[in-house]
Scaffold this motif. Structure first.
Motif, short mmCIF file in Angstrom:
data_model
loop_
_atom_site.label_atom_id
_atom_site.label_comp_id
_atom_site.label_asym_id
_atom_site.label_seq_id
_atom_site.Cartn_x
_atom_site.Cartn_y
_atom_site.Cartn_z
N ALA A 30 32.11 22.87 31.43
CA ALA A 30 31.13 23.57 30.60
C ALA A 30 30.03 22.63 30.15
CB ALA A 30 31.83 24.19 29.38
N THR A 31 28.88 23.20 29.88
CA THR A 31 27.77 22.43 29.32
C THR A 31 27.56 22.86 27.87
OG1 THR A 31 26.15 24.03 30.18
CG2 THR A 31 26.64 22.10 31.54
N PHE A 32 27.20 21.88 27.05
CA PHE A 32 26.99 22.10 25.63
C PHE A 32 25.69 21.43 25.20
CE2 PHE A 32 31.55 22.21 26.31
CZ PHE A 32 32.00 23.22 25.48
N PRO A 33 25.04 21.95 24.16
CA PRO A 33 23.84 21.28 23.65
C PRO A 33 24.14 19.83 23.32
CG PRO A 33 24.08 23.45 22.64
CD PRO A 33 25.34 23.19 23.42
N PRO A 34 23.13 18.96 23.38
CA PRO A 34 23.36 17.52 23.21
C PRO A 34 23.96 17.15 21.87
CG PRO A 34 21.01 18.03 23.26
CD PRO A 34 21.73 19.25 23.71
N ASP A 35 23.68 17.93 20.82
CA ASP A 35 24.20 17.60 19.49
C ASP A 35 25.45 18.39 19.13
OD1 ASP A 35 22.93 20.02 19.40
OD2 ASP A 35 21.87 19.65 17.50
N ALA A 36 25.98 19.17 20.07
CA ALA A 36 27.16 19.99 19.77
C ALA A 36 28.41 19.14 19.73
CB ALA A 36 27.31 21.08 20.83
N GLN A 37 29.31 19.48 18.81
CA GLN A 37 30.62 18.83 18.77
C GLN A 37 31.52 19.55 19.76
OE1 GLN A 37 32.41 18.49 14.89
NE2 GLN A 37 34.40 17.85 15.72
N LEU A 38 32.09 18.81 20.69
CA LEU A 38 32.92 19.43 21.70
C LEU A 38 34.20 19.97 21.08
CD1 LEU A 38 32.60 16.89 24.66
CD2 LEU A 38 31.28 18.97 24.24
N PRO A 39 34.63 21.15 21.47
CA PRO A 39 35.89 21.68 20.95
C PRO A 39 37.07 20.87 21.45
CG PRO A 39 35.00 23.12 22.65
CD PRO A 39 33.96 22.08 22.39
N ASP A 40 38.20 21.00 20.76
CA ASP A 40 39.41 20.29 21.14
C ASP A 40 39.75 20.57 22.60
OD1 ASP A 40 39.64 19.31 18.61
OD2 ASP A 40 41.17 20.74 17.96
N GLY A 41 40.11 19.52 23.31
CA GLY A 41 40.50 19.66 24.71
C GLY A 41 39.40 19.32 25.69
N PHE A 42 38.15 19.31 25.24
CA PHE A 42 37.03 18.98 26.12
C PHE A 42 36.67 17.51 25.99
CE2 PHE A 42 36.32 23.53 26.31
CZ PHE A 42 35.81 23.72 27.58
N VAL A 43 36.34 16.88 27.12
CA VAL A 43 35.84 15.51 27.13
C VAL A 43 34.52 15.49 27.88
CG1 VAL A 43 38.10 14.41 26.94
CG2 VAL A 43 37.18 14.95 29.20
N ARG A 44 33.56 14.75 27.39
CA ARG A 44 32.26 14.65 28.06
C ARG A 44 32.40 13.85 29.34
NH1 ARG A 44 27.46 11.61 28.22
NH2 ARG A 44 28.31 9.92 26.94
N ILE A 45 31.81 14.36 30.43
CA ILE A 45 31.90 13.67 31.72
C ILE A 45 30.53 13.51 32.38
CG2 ILE A 45 34.27 14.42 32.14
CD1 ILE A 45 33.07 16.45 34.19
N GLY A 46 29.47 14.01 31.75
CA GLY A 46 28.18 13.89 32.41
C GLY A 46 27.04 14.47 31.59
N THR A 47 25.87 14.56 32.23
CA THR A 47 24.65 14.94 31.55
C THR A 47 23.82 15.88 32.42
OG1 THR A 47 24.61 12.76 30.50
CG2 THR A 47 22.60 14.06 30.37
N VAL A 48 23.13 16.80 31.76
CA VAL A 48 22.23 17.73 32.43
C VAL A 48 20.79 17.27 32.22
CG1 VAL A 48 21.45 20.14 32.56
CG2 VAL A 48 23.84 19.61 31.97
N SER A 49 19.95 17.40 33.25
CA SER A 49 18.55 16.98 33.12
C SER A 49 17.66 17.85 34.00
CB SER A 49 18.38 15.51 33.52
OG SER A 49 18.70 15.32 34.89
N PHE A 50 16.34 17.70 33.81
CA PHE A 50 15.39 18.32 34.72
C PHE A 50 15.53 17.65 36.08
CE2 PHE A 50 12.74 19.09 30.76
CZ PHE A 50 12.98 20.45 30.74
N GLY A 51 15.22 18.38 37.14
CA GLY A 51 15.24 17.78 38.46
C GLY A 51 15.66 18.78 39.50
N GLU A 52 15.72 18.33 40.74
CA GLU A 52 16.17 19.17 41.83
C GLU A 52 17.59 19.65 41.55
OE1 GLU A 52 15.86 21.14 45.49
OE2 GLU A 52 14.32 20.02 44.36
N PRO A 53 17.83 20.97 41.56
CA PRO A 53 19.18 21.47 41.26
C PRO A 53 20.24 20.85 42.18
CG PRO A 53 17.61 23.27 41.21
CD PRO A 53 16.87 22.07 41.75
N GLY A 54 21.27 20.32 41.59
CA GLY A 54 22.35 19.70 42.35
C GLY A 54 23.15 18.78 41.47
N VAL A 55 24.16 18.14 42.06
CA VAL A 55 25.07 17.27 41.32
C VAL A 55 25.07 15.88 41.95
CG1 VAL A 55 27.43 16.93 40.50
CG2 VAL A 55 26.53 19.25 40.76
N THR A 56 24.95 14.88 41.12
CA THR A 56 25.07 13.50 41.56
C THR A 56 26.25 12.85 40.84
OG1 THR A 56 23.46 12.85 39.86
CG2 THR A 56 22.63 13.19 42.11
N VAL A 57 26.70 11.74 41.38
CA VAL A 57 27.80 10.97 40.78
C VAL A 57 27.28 9.57 40.50
CG1 VAL A 57 30.14 10.07 41.10
CG2 VAL A 57 29.51 12.32 42.04
#
Length: 328
Positions: A285-312
């Motif tokens: 799931a994606t959450f706003p940058p200042d949102a507190q993640l609910p229990d059980g979720f861990v941050r693993i990445g970031t969303v940005s402007f750009g060509e739609p797709g996923v990088t590692v």
């Protein structure tokens, strides 16, 4: 569908390319709040509406009776549907189960399958309310494969539905649930082993974080998906639907001890299981940058402007991104 696509075999067409081609131009209805393109549809109605999704498992393609009991297969089949409901922010309430079964299968095996489906449904308070059965034969009278098809109905909680198309620049990408365990279990079984048992059992009976879906919706998740085909593949669906670029940070990505230990024994990189494995039905799931993640979720990445797709780690990853549905 254009003629060039019609003339190609399905093995030459990616799953979502095929879905787009066969659904283009289909009518919509004011009775549908959310239609094609998400983990589940949302039917308009009373205050929240009804979530609907379906999933199918075929013997030899999705499961083997030599590896899994009937109850195991029932758990997996139900989990695949109930996780889709959770990925919309809802909770399953009912299942319709349809079975195609060869004549030589014992009735007790079918009963155990249904027991497994209901046992998984019990985790969210859902019940089996109907379905269909039929016999199946392959060519020349040989027994055909068992087919298990389930349609799930669900309800939203207090929060609005969470779709795939709401991720925004600056959002944080987060993950809830185990990831890579089922893929590691499949590798173990494919190489003729039955242990580590924890990984094999993860393939047989996923442990889905069902509560994480409604919790994410309440916490303001902007997009969400069930990781059934692979983390890269499914997060890629969020990126495509939202028109954003998403980067996964492997320093943040959980690689659990059983995965690391087994990868050492097999001399392979455990990140492959985590990045491309499905069937654990983790929720991304994606959450706003200042949102507190609910229990059980861990941050693993970031969303940005750009060509739609996923990088590692800022780079495109070569090779498969997950399960290939028409790979032969």
């Amino acid at each position: 569908m254009d003629q060039s696509t019609r003339n190609r075999r399905v093995s030459q067409v990616e799953e979502f390319e095929l879905i787009s081609a066969i659904t283009a131009g289909l009518p919509t209805s004011e009775a549908i709040s959310v239609g094609l393109g998400d983990d589940a549809a949302l039917l308009a109605g009373d205050s929240a509406g009804v979530l609907v999704c379906s999933d199918m498992m075929i013997e030899g393609r999705h499961f083997r009776r030599a590896w899994s009991s009937a109850e195991d297969i029932g758990h997996r089949a139900a989990a695949a549907n109930l996780a889709d409901i959770a990925a919309m922010g809802g909770r399953g309430i009912a299942l319709l189960v349809s079975l195609a079964v060869p004549a030589d299968v014992e009735a007790g095996w079918v009963a155990d399958l249904i027991d497994g489906i209901q046992a998984e449904a019990d985790k969210v308070g859902a019940v089996i309310v109907g379905g269909d059965t039929c016999g199946i034969e392959a060519d020349h009278g040989a027994p055909g494969p068992i087919v298990v098809s389930i349609t799930a109905l669900g309800r939203l909680g207090e929060a609005p539905v969470v779709r795939r198309d709401g991720a925004q620049n600056g959002d944080q990408l987060a993950l809830a649930g185990r990831q890579g365990w089922a893929a590691a279990g499949l590798t173990v079984l494919s190489r003729g082993f039955r242990s580590p048992r924890a990984l094999v059992d993860a393939l047989r009976r996923p442990e889905v974080a069902y509560d994480a879906g409604p919790a994410a919706a309440l916490a303001g998740a902007t997009a969400m998906i069930d990781v059934s085909d692979g983390l890269l593949a499914d997060v890629g669906h969020i990126a495509a639907a939202s028109g954003v670029a998403i980067d996964i940070d492997t320093e943040l990505l959980p690689v659990d001890t059983p995965l690391r230990d087994t990868a050492v024994a097999f001399t392979i990189d455990p990140l492959g299981w985590v990045l491309t494995g499905g069937e654990d039905h983790a929720l991304a799931a994606t959450f706003p940058p200042d949102a507190q993640l609910p229990d059980g979720f861990v941050r693993i990445g970031t969303v940005s402007f750009g060509e739609p797709g996923v990088t590692v780690d800022g780079k495109a990853r070569k090779g498969p991104k997950g399960w290939v549905h028409f790979g032969g």
